[in-house]
Structures are given as C-alpha cells and as structure tokens.
Design a protein around this motif. Structure first.
Motif, PDB file in Angstrom:
ATOM      1  N   PRO A   1       0.852  -1.192   0.000  1.00  0.00           N
ATOM      2  CA  PRO A   1       0.000   0.000   0.000  1.00  0.00           C
ATOM      3  C   PRO A   1       0.888   1.242   0.000  1.00  0.00           C
ATOM      4  CG  PRO A   1       0.168  -0.878   2.212  1.00  0.00           C
ATOM      5  CD  PRO A   1       0.875  -1.864   1.307  1.00  0.00           C
ATOM      6  N   LEU A   2       0.304   2.403  -0.191  1.00  0.00           N
ATOM      7  CA  LEU A   2       1.043   3.657  -0.055  1.00  0.00           C
ATOM      8  C   LEU A   2       0.243   4.572   0.849  1.00  0.00           C
ATOM      9  CD1 LEU A   2       3.422   5.467  -0.756  1.00  0.00           C
ATOM     10  CD2 LEU A   2       2.153   6.254  -2.769  1.00  0.00           C
ATOM     11  N   ASN A   3       0.809   4.885   1.997  1.00  0.00           N
ATOM     12  CA  ASN A   3       0.102   5.696   2.985  1.00  0.00           C
ATOM     13  C   ASN A   3       0.521   7.160   2.976  1.00  0.00           C
ATOM     14  OD1 ASN A   3       0.826   2.803   4.463  1.00  0.00           O
ATOM     15  ND2 ASN A   3      -1.319   3.391   4.643  1.00  0.00           N
ATOM     16  N   ILE A   4       1.790   7.413   2.670  1.00  0.00           N
ATOM     17  CA  ILE A   4       2.301   8.787   2.714  1.00  0.00           C
ATOM     18  C   ILE A   4       3.167   9.056   1.495  1.00  0.00           C
ATOM     19  CG2 ILE A   4       3.710  10.435   4.003  1.00  0.00           C
ATOM     20  CD1 ILE A   4       3.078   8.824   6.547  1.00  0.00           C
ATOM     21  N   LEU A   5       2.796  10.082   0.724  1.00  0.00           N
ATOM     22  CA  LEU A   5       3.593  10.525  -0.423  1.00  0.00           C
ATOM     23  C   LEU A   5       4.082  11.934  -0.133  1.00  0.00           C
ATOM     24  CD1 LEU A   5       4.671  10.396  -3.353  1.00  0.00           C
ATOM     25  CD2 LEU A   5       2.415  11.211  -4.105  1.00  0.00           C
ATOM     26  N   VAL A   6       5.396  12.112  -0.090  1.00  0.00           N
ATOM     27  CA  VAL A   6       5.989  13.427   0.151  1.00  0.00           C
ATOM     28  C   VAL A   6       6.681  13.899  -1.122  1.00  0.00           C
ATOM     29  CG1 VAL A   6       7.552  14.796   1.563  1.00  0.00           C
ATOM     30  CG2 VAL A   6       6.350  12.842   2.582  1.00  0.00           C
ATOM     31  N   ASN A   7       6.088  14.889  -1.774  1.00  0.00           N
ATOM     32  CA  ASN A   7       6.657  15.461  -2.990  1.00  0.00           C
ATOM     33  C   ASN A   7       7.643  16.557  -2.588  1.00  0.00           C
ATOM     34  OD1 ASN A   7       5.255  13.838  -4.843  1.00  0.00           O
ATOM     35  ND2 ASN A   7       3.444  15.139  -4.708  1.00  0.00           N
TER      36      ASN A   7
ATOM     37  N   ASN B   1      -3.307   3.947  -5.518  1.00  0.00           N
ATOM     38  CA  ASN B   1      -2.647   3.290  -4.384  1.00  0.00           C
ATOM     39  C   ASN B   1      -2.991   3.989  -3.080  1.00  0.00           C
ATOM     40  OD1 ASN B   1      -1.003   3.159  -6.936  1.00  0.00           O
ATOM     41  ND2 ASN B   1       0.132   1.628  -5.773  1.00  0.00           N
ATOM     42  N   LEU B   2      -2.945   5.320  -3.098  1.00  0.00           N
ATOM     43  CA  LEU B   2      -3.230   6.099  -1.908  1.00  0.00           C
ATOM     44  C   LEU B   2      -4.683   5.950  -1.472  1.00  0.00           C
ATOM     45  CD1 LEU B   2      -1.220   9.182  -3.098  1.00  0.00           C
ATOM     46  CD2 LEU B   2      -0.788   8.043  -0.913  1.00  0.00           C
ATOM     47  N   GLN B   3      -5.581   5.882  -2.438  1.00  0.00           N
ATOM     48  CA  GLN B   3      -7.001   5.720  -2.110  1.00  0.00           C
ATOM     49  C   GLN B   3      -7.285   4.344  -1.513  1.00  0.00           C
ATOM     50  OE1 GLN B   3      -8.273   6.901  -6.123  1.00  0.00           O
ATOM     51  NE2 GLN B   3      -9.471   8.554  -5.214  1.00  0.00           N
ATOM     52  N   LYS B   4      -6.641   3.327  -2.052  1.00  0.00           N
ATOM     53  CA  LYS B   4      -6.832   1.978  -1.527  1.00  0.00           C
ATOM     54  C   LYS B   4      -6.271   1.836  -0.113  1.00  0.00           C
ATOM     55  CE  LYS B   4      -6.900  -0.548  -5.933  1.00  0.00           C
ATOM     56  NZ  LYS B   4      -6.174  -1.541  -6.789  1.00  0.00           N
ATOM     57  N   ALA B   5      -5.228   2.617   0.192  1.00  0.00           N
ATOM     58  CA  ALA B   5      -4.566   2.522   1.492  1.00  0.00           C
ATOM     59  C   ALA B   5      -5.135   3.502   2.516  1.00  0.00           C
ATOM     60  CB  ALA B   5      -3.071   2.772   1.339  1.00  0.00           C
ATOM     61  N   ALA B   6      -6.164   4.244   2.154  1.00  0.00           N
ATOM     62  CA  ALA B   6      -6.708   5.283   3.030  1.00  0.00           C
ATOM     63  C   ALA B   6      -7.041   4.727   4.424  1.00  0.00           C
ATOM     64  CB  ALA B   6      -7.949   5.894   2.384  1.00  0.00           C
TER      65      ALA B   6
ATOM     66  N   LEU C   1       2.508  14.038 -12.397  1.00  0.00           N
ATOM     67  CA  LEU C   1       2.311  12.712 -12.959  1.00  0.00           C
ATOM     68  C   LEU C   1       2.517  11.639 -11.899  1.00  0.00           C
ATOM     69  CD1 LEU C   1       1.718  10.942 -15.411  1.00  0.00           C
ATOM     70  CD2 LEU C   1       4.169  10.960 -15.931  1.00  0.00           C
ATOM     71  N   LEU C   2       3.537  11.802 -11.068  1.00  0.00           N
ATOM     72  CA  LEU C   2       3.803  10.827 -10.007  1.00  0.00           C
ATOM     73  C   LEU C   2       2.594  10.698  -9.089  1.00  0.00           C
ATOM     74  CD1 LEU C   2       6.021   9.016  -8.628  1.00  0.00           C
ATOM     75  CD2 LEU C   2       6.465  11.001  -7.160  1.00  0.00           C
ATOM     76  N   THR C   3       2.050  11.824  -8.671  1.00  0.00           N
ATOM     77  CA  THR C   3       0.890  11.819  -7.780  1.00  0.00           C
ATOM     78  C   THR C   3      -0.323  11.201  -8.459  1.00  0.00           C
ATOM     79  OG1 THR C   3       1.718  13.836  -6.723  1.00  0.00           O
ATOM     80  CG2 THR C   3      -0.589  13.267  -6.333  1.00  0.00           C
ATOM     81  N   TYR C   4      -0.540  11.573  -9.708  1.00  0.00           N
ATOM     82  CA  TYR C   4      -1.686  11.041 -10.463  1.00  0.00           C
ATOM     83  C   TYR C   4      -1.598   9.523 -10.585  1.00  0.00           C
ATOM     84  CZ  TYR C   4      -4.746  10.048 -14.434  1.00  0.00           C
ATOM     85  OH  TYR C   4      -5.700   9.500 -15.260  1.00  0.00           O
ATOM     86  N   LEU C   5      -0.416   9.014 -10.908  1.00  0.00           N
ATOM     87  CA  LEU C   5      -0.257   7.576 -11.101  1.00  0.00           C
ATOM     88  C   LEU C   5      -0.317   6.791  -9.790  1.00  0.00           C
ATOM     89  CD1 LEU C   5       2.566   7.502 -13.811  1.00  0.00           C
ATOM     90  CD2 LEU C   5       0.105   7.181 -14.150  1.00  0.00           C
ATOM     91  N   LEU C   6      -0.024   7.449  -8.674  1.00  0.00           N
ATOM     92  CA  LEU C   6      -0.051   6.779  -7.376  1.00  0.00           C
ATOM     93  C   LEU C   6      -1.359   7.005  -6.611  1.00  0.00           C
ATOM     94  CD1 LEU C   6       3.577   7.514  -6.115  1.00  0.00           C
ATOM     95  CD2 LEU C   6       2.650   5.272  -6.794  1.00  0.00           C
ATOM     96  N   LEU C   7      -2.246   7.783  -7.192  1.00  0.00           N
ATOM     97  CA  LEU C   7      -3.470   8.164  -6.488  1.00  0.00           C
ATOM     98  C   LEU C   7      -4.338   6.960  -6.134  1.00  0.00           C
ATOM     99  CD1 LEU C   7      -4.705  10.709  -5.414  1.00  0.00           C
ATOM    100  CD2 LEU C   7      -5.946  10.981  -7.562  1.00  0.00           C
TER     101      LEU C   7
ATOM    102  N   SER D   1     -13.067  11.599   0.529  1.00  0.00           N
ATOM    103  CA  SER D   1     -12.241  10.410   0.729  1.00  0.00           C
ATOM    104  C   SER D   1     -11.421  10.575   2.004  1.00  0.00           C
ATOM    105  CB  SER D   1     -11.309  10.177  -0.454  1.00  0.00           C
ATOM    106  OG  SER D   1     -10.273  11.135  -0.447  1.00  0.00           O
ATOM    107  N   GLN D   2     -10.608   9.605   2.302  1.00  0.00           N
ATOM    108  CA  GLN D   2      -9.707   9.686   3.450  1.00  0.00           C
ATOM    109  C   GLN D   2      -8.265   9.921   2.998  1.00  0.00           C
ATOM    110  OE1 GLN D   2     -11.012   5.921   5.510  1.00  0.00           O
ATOM    111  NE2 GLN D   2     -11.103   7.289   7.276  1.00  0.00           N
ATOM    112  N   VAL D   3      -8.134  10.559   1.830  1.00  0.00           N
ATOM    113  CA  VAL D   3      -6.824  10.973   1.338  1.00  0.00           C
ATOM    114  C   VAL D   3      -6.731  12.485   1.521  1.00  0.00           C
ATOM    115  CG1 VAL D   3      -5.223  11.042  -0.604  1.00  0.00           C
ATOM    116  CG2 VAL D   3      -6.836   9.136  -0.381  1.00  0.00           C
ATOM    117  N   THR D   4      -5.819  12.945   2.352  1.00  0.00           N
ATOM    118  CA  THR D   4      -5.669  14.373   2.584  1.00  0.00           C
ATOM    119  C   THR D   4      -4.467  14.904   1.813  1.00  0.00           C
ATOM    120  OG1 THR D   4      -4.353  13.957   4.569  1.00  0.00           O
ATOM    121  CG2 THR D   4      -6.715  14.270   4.872  1.00  0.00           C
ATOM    122  N   VAL D   5      -4.587  16.146   1.376  1.00  0.00           N
ATOM    123  CA  VAL D   5      -3.540  16.786   0.577  1.00  0.00           C
ATOM    124  C   VAL D   5      -3.191  18.118   1.231  1.00  0.00           C
ATOM    125  CG1 VAL D   5      -2.812  17.397  -1.754  1.00  0.00           C
ATOM    126  CG2 VAL D   5      -4.743  15.833  -1.427  1.00  0.00           C
TER     127      VAL D   5
END
Length: 248
Positions: free
Chosen positions: A90-96, A132-137, A124-130, A193-197
């Motif tokens: 899963p991906l829980n935290i993405l730090v750009n 993953n982030l939603q599934k791991a919310a 693009l990185l965020t879009y392609l990983l979105l 959703s439970q994905v915060t930005v």
C-alpha cells in the motif's frame, strides 16, 4: 527530532522524492525512526545507497529502499511507479519534496526544466499513485511549497515549453504556485475520501539547492535541514493534519 503522534505505532509505507539529501533525507529519517517502510526516490543510485545506509544506521530500521526517479523525465516517473507497484505494497504517505532552483534547459519531453521537474514530474507521479493512496486510506499527500509561490500574478504558458530563460526565479515561483494549485484541486476532488492533501513551506533551509543555501549555515542564516523537515513530518504523522492545511 521528536515527533509525537498516535500513528507512530502503526507501520506506514512512505515515498519521499529527493529523500537522499537535505530536507528529504531528514524527512526519510524521521519517518523511518517511527518504524515506517520508507522508499526514497531520486536520480542517483550511489547517493541513494549512501543515504539508505545512513538512515538504517541512524534509525535501526532496515525497511528503507531506493526507487530510481528522474522527475525531468515522464518516462522515468512511469517506470518508478511501475517498480513501486511491483512490491505489492500500500502507499500511505507521499511526500513530494524534490526540487531544483536554478538549473537551465528542458525536460526529456521538451518542457521548461524547472517547471517540468518541480511541478509536472510530481503531478504525474501523484496522479499515477493516487489509486494506491485511495486503496490505502487513510493516507496523505504532502507538497513542499515556497513563499515564492505567492509572487506570480499569472502564468505565461508559452514559457513552459521553452528552455529556461535568464530569469529562472520566475519559473521556480510558477512551479511552486502550480503545486499549490494542484494541492487545492486534489483536496477538492478527494474531499469525501480519506486521502488528505497539504502543502507546507519549511522556511529558509540550510540545504544544497543553491550555493547561498549551502553557505547560509556558515553565515548563521536559516534553519538546519533537520528543523526544516519538522513541518513535513508533523504534517505526515499528526492527527491534527487529517484535513487540508496549507502553510505558506
């Protein structure tokens, strides 16, 4: 650096761009110290190997790995995501976090280099990983912003498909403005959703992004990379930041 958080006891999977040096490295160390599985994504395999060894020795956490990523190449971004997906995690935290300041040229696809690296690659990185982030919310996306993002009065779109002009500072400011606009747009799209930005500005950090930043510690200016990572770590782990908060 101590980060008090109720989430520290739960292992999270984290991806930090530019996690091999400066604020990115301190962010990776902080996340690893909390027991998380940390991926650092950057261009240089040699620098990544040294950073990973340092993180593991400093934190005692062996779950630190490297993902090759050149944000100035959209093809490299796609390969990075494909490699991450091959781990079936899963991906829980993405730090750009990664960024360039005064480099000149164009990206592999012909976009202006600073904007293409700081914004387009991360977009693009965020879009392609979105997904993953939603599934791991519940999960989080954090953008490294800058107070220079407040300076542009508009965006000259023609400059974004040309070589970096002499006034590179304008392109840096626009790249950071675009990250804030992306933060706002994603936060609205992911509102239910439970994905915060969130977007944070770490302040003037004694980093290696320019010669002036490198010299600043000898002049007694700015804050250390460790102190600069504090706001990112707090935003990534604190329960207080489960809603949109923009600090810039």
């Amino acid at each position: 650096m101590e980060i008090n958080t109720k989430r520290a006891e739960i292992m999270q999977v984290c991806l930090v761009t530019g996690g091999n040096s400066g604020v990115g490295l301190m962010t990776a160390i902080g996340l690893a110290r909390l027991g998380n599985h940390v991926f650092i994504a950057c261009r240089s395999a040699n620098k990544a190997a040294k950073a990973i060894d340092y993180i593991r020795q400093t934190t005692g956490n062996e779950n630190v790995e490297f993902l090759p990523l050149d944000l100035a190449s959209l093809d490299s971004v796609r390969k990075c995501v494909k490699l991450f997906n091959s781990y079936n995690l899963p991906l829980n935290i993405l730090v750009n976090n990664a960024g360039i300041f005064n480099n000149r040229g164009t990206t592999k696809e012909g976009f202006e280099l600073i904007w293409g690296t700081n914004y387009l690659g991360h977009f693009l990185l965020t879009y392609l990983l979105l997904e993953n982030l939603q599934k791991a919310a519940p999960s989080r996306i954090i953008m490294l912003a800058s107070d220079l993002a407040l300076s542009p009065s508009g965006i000259d779109w023609n400059l974004l498909v040309k070589r970096t002009p002499l006034n590179f500072l304008k392109l840096y400011a626009v790249s950071k403005l675009c990250l804030l606009l992306l933060t706002r747009e994603l936060s609205q799209r992911l509102n239910n959703s439970q994905v915060t930005v969130n977007a944070i500005h770490p302040g003037f950090v004694q980093s290696n992004i320019t010669i002036w930043h490198r010299l600043s510690k000898y002049l007694g200016l700015g804050i250390s990379s460790e102190a600069g990572a504090y706001s990112t770590l707090f935003c990534a782990t604190s329960l207080d930041y489960q809603i949109l908060v923009e600090n810039f």
